[in-house]
Design an enzyme around this catalytic site. Structure first.
Site, PDB file in Angstrom:
ATOM      1  N   GLY A  89      67.898   1.644   4.048  1.00  0.00           N
ATOM      2  CA  GLY A  89      68.154   2.493   5.199  1.00  0.00           C
ATOM      3  C   GLY A  89      67.082   3.571   5.291  1.00  0.00           C
ATOM      4  N   SER A 129      63.798  -1.695  -0.140  1.00  0.00           N
ATOM      5  CA  SER A 129      63.326  -0.754   0.865  1.00  0.00           C
ATOM      6  C   SER A 129      63.651   0.666   0.426  1.00  0.00           C
ATOM      7  CB  SER A 129      63.925  -1.116   2.226  1.00  0.00           C
ATOM      8  OG  SER A 129      63.273  -0.469   3.273  1.00  0.00           O
ATOM      9  N   TRP A 130      64.394   1.465   1.256  1.00  0.00           N
ATOM     10  CA  TRP A 130      64.776   2.797   0.803  1.00  0.00           C
ATOM     11  C   TRP A 130      65.531   2.727  -0.517  1.00  0.00           C
ATOM     12  CZ3 TRP A 130      64.828   7.833   0.321  1.00  0.00           C
ATOM     13  CH2 TRP A 130      65.969   8.465  -0.186  1.00  0.00           C
ATOM     14  N   ASP A 181      54.430  -7.811   4.729  1.00  0.00           N
ATOM     15  CA  ASP A 181      55.362  -6.731   5.047  1.00  0.00           C
ATOM     16  C   ASP A 181      54.639  -5.638   5.828  1.00  0.00           C
ATOM     17  OD1 ASP A 181      57.148  -4.573   5.037  1.00  0.00           O
ATOM     18  OD2 ASP A 181      57.950  -5.119   3.068  1.00  0.00           O
ATOM     19  N   HIS A 189      59.123  -7.974   5.445  1.00  0.00           N
ATOM     20  CA  HIS A 189      60.139  -7.065   4.932  1.00  0.00           C
ATOM     21  C   HIS A 189      61.521  -7.713   4.873  1.00  0.00           C
ATOM     22  CE1 HIS A 189      60.903  -2.933   3.746  1.00  0.00           C
ATOM     23  NE2 HIS A 189      61.975  -2.881   4.522  1.00  0.00           N
TER      24      HIS A 189
END
Length: 324
Positions: A47, A119-120, A275, A303
């Protein structure tokens, strides 16, 4: 001869779940599945504000692992939900999330756990591991990010060189006087505006941009971000802009500089060469600073992943499952 698994494990339901009071009026939702006596692992979602994707637990053999999933503050099934514009984000920072993870570990009686973050989620996993290295057995990071100012600037400005039409639309979504400034901060203001029409337009504009960046990927889903239910979309954009406008409350290069703390923790970094959201350079530099980590570059993946990326994830998890 070892046969590599290519498909996730069958769906399983949690055997335990709850809401953990972590202070500040916040309760985080958690659930546990798999083997109650198995190797502990926690999935740290992306996120920020994306909420936990329950299917991620299918990357773990339920006979081997005790898999913990949780929703970070303000999103998913955690309360209060940031989809409500009246919910303050003042007590929603990286420091708060690190503390929440440690409270959850203690609540579940886990001594050490494997971290999986994408990711985050890779940023938060690294921040937690560098704070509590003695509580981490292994780390698997997918689509590696460290939430530097350079990474944020790339995602919300630099990559516009490759998708200029979508970026011009994204840029036009903020007041004209702010278009050459910090677009993330500008969207953060809009998505917290007193006018619900302004808030909704900003949230949808932000998600259209996120969709445009991954639209080229073979495994990308058209409208992936825009398809979120309204409340989840609002929570995602409010939290995302809140974190990125503050650069994740991390000083530039902090997680790379702190990689030496992870010297004794085995890690696998899995990153797609294609990505656009998070270029390979971050994973590359982290692997050089963290000798105990192995970098797996997935040639055909962006991604959103690919079958080859899934195989790499399953392989990493399986190999660490043997380190009981």
């Amino acid at each position: 001869m070892t046969v590599l698994r290519r498909e996730p494990f069958p769906p399983i339901e949690p055997y335990d779940r709850g809401l953990l009071d972590v202070g500040d009026g916040q309760r985080i939702y958690w659930e546990v599945a798999g083997n109650p006596a198995g190797k502990p692992a926690v999935v740290v979602h992306g996120g920020p504000g994306g909420g936990g994707k329950r299917g991620m637990r299918r990357n773990f053999d339920p006979a081997v692992y005790r898999v913990v999933m949780f929703d970070q503050r303000g999103c998913g099934q955690s309360l209060p939900h940031a989809g409500d514009a009246s919910v303050s984000l003042a007590a929603n920072t990286t420091e708060h999330l690190i503390a929440d993870m440690e409270r959850l570990r203690e609540h579940l009686g886990i001594e050490r756990w494997l971290l999986m973050g994408g990711s985050w989620g890779s940023t938060l996993s690294l921040a937690y591991a560098q704070r509590f290295p003695e509580r981490v057995s292994e780390i698997v990071l997918i689509g590696v990010t460290t939430t530097t100012a350079a990474e944020i600037d790339w995602l919300y400005r630099g990559v516009g060189l490759l998708v200029p039409d979508a970026w011009e639309e994204f840029r036009a979504g903020v007041p004209e006087a702010q278009r050459d400034g910090d677009l993330v901060a500008a969207y953060a203001r809009l998505v917290n505006d007193a006018d619900p029409v302004v808030r909704e337009a900003a949230a949808r504009g932000w998600c259209r941009w996120e969709d445009a960046v991954i639209a080229h990927e073979s495994s990308g889903t058209p409208g992936q971000y825009s398809a979120k239910p309204d409340a989840d979309m609002m929570a995602f954009v409010r939290i995302c802009t809140h974190y990125f406008a503050h650069r994740g409350w991390l000083w530039e290069g902090q997680l790379l500089a702190g990689a030496s703390v992870l010297a004794d923790i085995p890690g696998t970094l899995i990153h797609g060469r294609l990505d656009l959201s998070g270029p390979l350079r971050t994973a590359w530099d982290l692997a050089k600073a963290w000798p105990a980590a192995r970098l797996r570059i997935i040639e055909d993946s962006g991604h959103t992943g690919s079958p080859a990326m899934l195989e790499a994830i399953l392989g990493a998890v399986e190999s660490y499952g043997r380190r009981l």
